[in-house]
Design an enzyme around this catalytic site. Structure first.
Site, PDB file in Angstrom:
ATOM      1  N   ASP A  72       0.830  -1.196   0.000  1.00  0.00           N
ATOM      2  CA  ASP A  72       0.000   0.000   0.000  1.00  0.00           C
ATOM      3  C   ASP A  72       0.869   1.251   0.000  1.00  0.00           C
ATOM      4  O   ASP A  72       1.215   1.789   1.040  1.00  0.00           O
ATOM      5  CB  ASP A  72      -0.956  -0.047   1.188  1.00  0.00           C
ATOM      6  CG  ASP A  72      -1.707  -1.372   1.183  1.00  0.00           C
ATOM      7  OD1 ASP A  72      -2.355  -1.647   0.169  1.00  0.00           O
ATOM      8  OD2 ASP A  72      -1.601  -2.119   2.150  1.00  0.00           O
ATOM      9  N   THR A  73       1.165   1.687  -1.195  1.00  0.00           N
ATOM     10  CA  THR A  73       2.177   2.686  -1.448  1.00  0.00           C
ATOM     11  C   THR A  73       1.687   3.549  -2.602  1.00  0.00           C
ATOM     12  O   THR A  73       0.648   3.284  -3.176  1.00  0.00           O
ATOM     13  CB  THR A  73       3.512   1.973  -1.819  1.00  0.00           C
ATOM     14  OG1 THR A  73       3.780   0.996  -0.815  1.00  0.00           O
ATOM     15  CG2 THR A  73       4.688   2.908  -1.895  1.00  0.00           C
ATOM     16  N   THR A  74       2.420   4.601  -2.959  1.00  0.00           N
ATOM     17  CA  THR A  74       2.070   5.362  -4.144  1.00  0.00           C
ATOM     18  C   THR A  74       3.342   5.771  -4.855  1.00  0.00           C
ATOM     19  O   THR A  74       4.433   5.692  -4.285  1.00  0.00           O
ATOM     20  CB  THR A  74       1.206   6.583  -3.795  1.00  0.00           C
ATOM     21  OG1 THR A  74       0.535   7.054  -4.967  1.00  0.00           O
ATOM     22  CG2 THR A  74       2.047   7.706  -3.193  1.00  0.00           C
TER      23      THR A  74
END
Length: 555
Positions: free
Chosen positions: A363-365
């Site tokens: 869960d990253t961007t």
């Protein structure tokens, strides 16, 4: 192997932005259009993402920025979180078996999920310090200017996307345990639906404070005091002194090579630069183009290269202040030849580490930005798990990370917890160059699946001659060891052949997250592409100011 692309690319010549949310892409382009450079625009996008992608990124998170300045130099800013000074390698109790006594595959699972949810899971944040360092060292606009879009979206609100609504639904039980998060994302005890107008007034005030005071607001100021007080009161470890002591680190990039291209990425504690270069060095000995994209042979070889890399990663890639990684050995042609000689094209294998060192969440961007002057940014940032530790600092709107989950809770290992130790990461803000000119910049979220996915995109571009859109949307594979994951577009015939070679096949809907890439052509044009796996949106700038000396007169 044929497959369909779901999105279309953007092309331009004066600037390009690709982020995982349209409003963040718009914020970055707003800054470029106002005269800012790629670094200004990237920082603007990151602050905006903390508002519109709050489940993925925040000022209390961490990450890596890979900056290529117009003079051709590459700069890595390591803004990863660190273990608090009071942390130790026995602070969590690992869960080694389920209720029936069976061994669990996830070595990082702990009793009561203390390293995943709640204050104990929070590590000392580095994101804000890293973004401000990038802006100060390489930007051209003020912090207040680049933060203006984020402040606007926090105070005025924005529409919840289906992607954000799904993430809220997935974490609803954990979000409900935090009063502030529940009020924001579970209004009326229901998941905020797509189309819901989300306003974050507390966070808007926090962003105003940061814009006025800079990073000192957190790393020693009133915001930091709020963070430390709440985390400690809730049983966590981060203190005000931890915040005061935090510093981002400038590191030298890793330079590998593949078929005449330079492959450039971050060094340890990031896995990507070392292990993408390592895997490409192994695969360079094979005719990947001749095998064809998505064939059983190419999938088998990529999977074996992944397994080799993960075996070495487990013992060799960690905070270099604690574990000295044998980088030169891992990316050398000799080591690649040695490992390649043991690969059996007809049979999968279990691989052990081939090197010895000196004593991740999905869960990253990601943000990729380029300007007309030759500045390029590839930046991956995260609060680690979805909504981090599911802890909001009261009155501030800031969501805390759960980066302690990245450490191995078992003592005595390369990735074990130690005071002040930086978390290791799979982040892959990568660039590809030829004869000194960057040809591609890319990255994506996705935990352990990040750098193997980036590897496949690089192969797609170099070996298979794919367009940027095809390269980011192409079906992916992933394996760390026992199970080979295949996305749906990989054919059943290929899956069957891989099974015959000893791979345990698992069909999954998605491997890693939304990739953003910019590919540069010889004439100065840029193509931005984002894939179907997230809300990624490329925005391009073309045209520009009037020709010098042109005057408009009325006849």
């Amino acid at each position: 192997m044929p497959f369909n692309c779901e999105k279309t690319p953007a092309t331009g010549s004066r600037g390009m932005v690709v982020t995982n949310h349209p409003l963040a892409s718009g914020a970055a382009m707003e800054v470029l259009l106002s005269g800012g450079n790629a670094i200004d625009a990237a920082v603007a996008a990151l602050f905006t993402l903390t508002v519109v992608e709050p489940m993925m990124v925040g000022v209390l998170g961490g990450g890596i920025l890979h900056i290529r300045t117009a003079d051709g130099r590459h700069h890595i800013i390591d803004a990863l979180s660190t273990a608090p000074a009071s942390a130790h390698d026995r602070m969590f109790a690992p869960v080694n078996a389920d209720s029936n006594g069976r061994s669990l595959p996830n070595a990082r699972e702990t009793i009561s999920r203390r390293n995943a949810v709640g204050a104990a899971a929070v590590a000392t944040p580095g994101a804000l310090a890293g973004w401000c360092m990038a802006l100060q060292d390489f930007g051209s606009q003020s912090l207040a200017r680049v933060m203006a879009p984020a402040i606007r979206f926090a105070g005025d609100g924005f529409m919840v996307t289906p992607y954000l609504a799904d993430c809220i639904s997935d974490l609803a039980a954990d979000l409900a345990e935090d009063k502030g998060l529940a009020a924001l994302f579970l209004p009326g005890n229901k998941v905020a639906p797509a189309g819901h107008h989300l306003v974050q007034q507390n966070y808007a005030r926090t962003l105003h404070t940061i814009a006025a005071e800079g990073p000192a607001a957190l790393y020693g100021g009133a915001l930091g005091a709020d963070v430390a007080a709440h985390i400690q009161a809730a049983g966590g470890y981060v203190t005000m002194q931890d915040l005061r002591d935090y510093r981002p680190v400038s590191r030298a990039a890793i330079h590998g090579s593949y078929r005449g291209y330079a492959i450039i990425g971050p060094p340890p504690p990031a896995s990507s630069g070392v292990h993408i270069a390592q895997m490409l060095a192994i695969l360079e000995g094979y005719d990947m183009k001749g095998m064809g994209f998505g064939s059983a042979d190419s999938c088998h070889l990529i999977a074996e290269a992944m397994r080799i890399a993960f075996a070495d990663r487990a013992v060799a890639t960690a905070d270099p202040a604690f574990v000295k990684a044998p980088v030169a050995r891992l990316i050398s042609a000799d080591y690649a030849s040695q490992r390649r000689a043991s690969i059996d094209l007809a049979q999968s294998q279990d691989w052990r580490a081939g090197v010895v060192a000196d004593r991740e969440s999905a869960d990253t961007t990601h943000v990729t930005v380029a300007d007309a002057h030759g500045n390029i940014v590839s930046a991956t940032q995260t609060i680690n798990g979805l909504f981090g530790a599911c802890v909001q600092i009261p009155g501030t709107g800031m969501i805390a990370n759960n980066y302690m989950l990245n450490f191995d809770p078992r003592p005595g290992l390369a990735l074990s917890i130690a005071p002040g130790k930086r978390v290791f990461t799979s982040m892959a803000p990568m660039m590809v160059a030829r004869e000194g000119r960057v040809t591609a910049a890319l990255g994506l979220p996705g935990g352990l699946r990040i750098f193997p996915s980036a590897l496949q995109a690089i192969i797609n571009l170099i070996d298979h001659g794919m367009t940027p859109q095809q390269a980011v949307e192409a079906p992916r594979i992933w394996t760390e060891g026992g199970v080979l994951e295949l996305e749906p577009a990989i054919s059943d015939a290929v899956a069957g052949e891989l099974a015959r070679r000893g791979h345990v096949i698992a069909r999954v809907n998605r491997i890693a997250g939304g990739m953003g890439a910019i590919v540069f052509d010889d004439s100065g044009g840029m193509t931005g592409a984002a894939c179907w796996r997230a809300d990624g949106t490329p925005v391009a700038m073309a045209g520009g100011l009037a020709r010098a000396g042109v005057r408009f007169t009325l006849s």
